[in-house]
Scaffold this motif. Structure first.
Motif, PDB file in Angstrom:
ATOM      1  N   VAL A 219       0.844  -1.197   0.000  1.00 17.34           N
ATOM      2  CA  VAL A 219       0.000   0.000   0.000  1.00 17.34           C
ATOM      3  C   VAL A 219       0.879   1.247   0.000  1.00 17.34           C
ATOM      4  N   ARG A 220       0.670   2.123  -0.967  1.00 20.87           N
ATOM      5  CA  ARG A 220       1.424   3.372  -1.054  1.00 20.87           C
ATOM      6  C   ARG A 220       0.611   4.503  -0.433  1.00 20.87           C
ATOM      7  N   ARG A 236      -5.420   6.788   0.831  1.00 16.98           N
ATOM      8  CA  ARG A 236      -6.748   6.670   0.231  1.00 16.98           C
ATOM      9  C   ARG A 236      -7.369   5.340   0.631  1.00 16.98           C
ATOM     10  N   ARG A 239      -6.955   2.260  -1.623  1.00 15.02           N
ATOM     11  CA  ARG A 239      -5.665   1.587  -1.647  1.00 15.02           C
ATOM     12  C   ARG A 239      -5.527   0.543  -0.541  1.00 15.02           C
TER      13      ARG A 239
END
Length: 241
Positions: A219-220, A236, A239
């Motif tokens: 997850v970024r 977000r 994500r």
């Protein structure tokens, strides 16, 4: 997405914990300037319209109340929750300050204390409540809000739908956690659990006293922030699926 910081308020003295907002032992405040910055970072990733805010680990409700008073013009609704019923009772009293009448009642209370105890400090706090009321009117007036006893690890889908989550969580010392948390890293579990009841566009801002907040593998984040002994992550909801 580029972020341009805009300071909404030059002086945060009136919002200090224990000044107008209510405090209690065991319920720490939160740096007001940092709270404002984190919300603005989240707003930079959302449409330019009033948004609904949720703090699911609210404690005294201080963080959500500060944001409501500072950014009333950008918020349409505030929701808070905590598994601790004592915390929620205190939070409810603080969120009453998101209304003009709530601030007027607080001003009257502080003026009565000033007269009863003969302490000028109470009179100055009463004036601060009046200033906050003027500011609330200037930014749009009463802010709708809701308060509930709820386990952050077993949340219900919030109504109205939430656009942004801003919460400060206990970290490291698991004795501060209650409820049926998932196995493994608690903040990672919290993020996934909350994302499960949010719309894809929603933005989560989670902060804790730690060097870095771990995200689920792969997850970024939208952004990471570190100030003093606090770290924050902006991510977000989509994500985290």
């Amino acid at each position: 997405m580029a972020y341009r910081h805009v300071t909404e308020r030059a002086d945060f003295t009136d919002l200090a914990s224990g000044q107008v907002l209510r405090s209690a032992p065991g319920f720490p405040g939160f740096p007001v300037r940092l709270a404002s910055e984190l919300l603005q970072r989240a707003l930079a990733h959302l449409p330019q319209r009033p948004v609904s805010l949720w703090d699911p680990c609210c404690g005294s409700g201080y963080l959500a109340t500060v944001l409501g008073l500072s950014h009333r013009d950008r918020l349409s609704h505030v929701r808070v929750g905590d598994v601790d019923s004592d915390a929620v009772a205190l939070a409810a009293r603080n969120l009453e300050l998101l209304t003009v009448e709530g601030l007027a009642a607080r001003e009257r209370e502080l003026r009565a204390h000033a007269e009863e105890y003969g302490r000028p400090s109470f009179l100055e706090r009463a004036r601060a409540a009046a200033r906050l009321a003027d500011g609330l009117v200037a930014l749009g007036g009463d802010l709708p809000h809701a308060v509930e006893v709820a386990d952050v690890f077993a949340p219900r889908r919030p109504r109205p739908a939430v656009d942004v989550v801003v919460t400060d969580v206990p970290y490291g010392d698991l004795t501060h956690w209650a409820g049926d948390r998932p196995a493994g890293e608690p903040v990672t579990g919290l993020l996934r659990t909350l994302a499960g009841v949010l719309e894809d566009h929603a933005v989560l801002v989670v902060t804790a006293r730690t060097r870095k907040i771990a995200l689920p593998e792969g997850v970024r984040p939208l952004e990471r922030v570190r100030v003093g002994n606090r770290a924050a992550v902006v991510v977000r909801a989509a994500r985290l699926r």
